[in-house]
Design an enzyme around this catalytic site. Sequence first.
Site, PDB file in Angstrom:
ATOM      1  N   ARG A 126       0.847  -1.728   0.353  1.00  0.00           N
ATOM      2  CA  ARG A 126      -0.239   0.244   0.290  1.00  0.00           C
ATOM      3  C   ARG A 126       0.857   1.588  -0.141  1.00  0.00           C
ATOM      4  O   ARG A 126      -0.357   2.521  -0.021  1.00  0.00           O
ATOM      5  CB  ARG A 126      -1.057   0.239   1.202  1.00  0.00           C
ATOM      6  CG  ARG A 126      -2.921  -0.693   1.456  1.00  0.00           C
ATOM      7  CD  ARG A 126      -3.162  -0.354   1.922  1.00  0.00           C
ATOM      8  NE  ARG A 126      -2.395  -1.907   3.032  1.00  0.00           N
ATOM      9  CZ  ARG A 126      -2.862  -2.034   4.014  1.00  0.00           C
ATOM     10  NH1 ARG A 126      -3.947  -1.196   4.527  1.00  0.00           N
ATOM     11  NH2 ARG A 126      -2.800  -2.842   4.542  1.00  0.00           N
TER      12      ARG A 126
ATOM     13  N   ASN B 295      38.102  37.090   6.486  1.00  0.00           N
ATOM     14  CA  ASN B 295      36.497  37.906   5.779  1.00  0.00           C
ATOM     15  C   ASN B 295      36.155  37.142   4.086  1.00  0.00           C
ATOM     16  O   ASN B 295      36.967  37.727   3.495  1.00  0.00           O
ATOM     17  CB  ASN B 295      36.304  39.196   5.656  1.00  0.00           C
ATOM     18  CG  ASN B 295      35.046  39.779   4.964  1.00  0.00           C
ATOM     19  OD1 ASN B 295      33.820  40.075   6.143  1.00  0.00           O
ATOM     20  ND2 ASN B 295      35.257  40.265   4.163  1.00  0.00           N
TER      21      ASN B 295
END
Length: 450
Positions: free
Chosen positions: A15, A360
């Site tokens: 199912r 950075n």
Amino acid sequence: MASALIVLAAGLGTRMKSDLPKVLHEVGGLPLFAHAIASGTALEPERTVLVVGHGAEAVGKAAEGLDPAPALAVQGERLGTAHAVAQARAALEGFEGDAFVLYGDTPFISPETLERMAEARAAGHAVVVLGFKAADPGRYGRLVMSGDSLERIVEFKDALPEERAITLCNSGVVAADATTLFDLIDAVGNDNAAGEYYLTDIVAIARSRGLSATAVTCDEAETLGVDTRERLAEAEAIFQARARAEALDIGVTMQAPETVFFAHDTVIGRDVVIEPNVVFGPGVTVESGARIRAFSHLEGCHVGARAVIGPYARLRPGAELGNDTRVGNFVEIKNAILGDGAKANHLTYIGDAEVGARTNIGAGTVTCNYDGVFKYRTVIGEDAFIGSDTMLVAPVTLGDRAMTASGSVITKDIPAGGLGLGRAVQETKEGLGARIMDKLRARKAAKSKG
Ligand code: UD1
């Protein structure tokens, strides 16, 4: 008392309408059968046996990934639940103690419920069955009680009308001494409506032998079995509701908890803020005080304390972000370490890399880590500054405090404190911009007249 788990996972799962065996469908990023095994860990089992059949190879392979991996028993033909349990006999050879039968498609049996079953065993009941009051008893097996004594279990197909009226139903979970369990199963026949060897028959057989049987009950929600996609979605919703409640309970802030999705092993620290629409795949840890901003997706990663991630960030497996890091919008990080305080705030890909503390990373930076065949690492030191739109062609190493000029394609190492500049030299033509624009406008005006 020593215990062992027998987890039935041989079902077809027709199912589900799936090429994947039913028990491999996931809830909270973990296959269903692994949830069943996890709930049994409260019993500290000496051995765990997974009975596989349909899709045995795939289920077996997934089971290898568990720690500890369960033993596998193959049920060649699917002849019923008693037959399935019987397949675990060889794997439990020499084991002395209680066996607990669980189901690979039933993920929510709670550890407390199993402990209560162990207590009922310790109190002297030979067979302990887990029952529940069903809102809609439907096709469940019915528990026929006489006071505290469980007399037998009757399957719906075989039940008389008065038995069908019983609302106390069988979850299928059973505990019994392992030797007794296999002895009882030996006596089970298949003369019933389904022509199957029913595990449920061991109750009547035990009673006929003067052994006691009883039922422990739990909330119906624990017994949810997943056999359709609808049930799978329901199970996921239950899992998520619990995970959200737990997160709130330990001090996590969520403005819209119903939009946040957790995995089975997500670890979130205190005072973390999770904004709406965040998805956690498996293997994520977020340390205290971090903020995960809206629409971020995280899996297999570690986020340090006070870090701010997103909005719209993607952290993939192996992303290790230090404390106070910043990862902004449309930044993807994979298999890379960001040191404490490092920042990659905009439109960046960092893969197979190490980025030192406080470095950075400018907007649009890409670590070019893949040549189509091999992968290479990028290493950047501390306090470095990577200009916007830098292509870092790996393997490449940049020292502490190194810089790159915006728009550079960096193919060579840059020593500590150095500047890497790798872009075409600019030429400037006085007045040419304005002249071109005037020409273009004139051409457009001529066209619209003509
Ligand atoms: C079973 C119980 C029923 C109970 C219900 C709860 C029996 C006879 N009946 O019925 O009383 O109310 O569970 O859901 O036990 N399995 C195997 N091999 C087999 C047969 C089954 O591994 O040969 C596994 C299936 O994968 C499934 C589970 O056992 O997960 C239950 O089997 P199923 O045949 O679906 O039993 P139910 O009809 O649900």
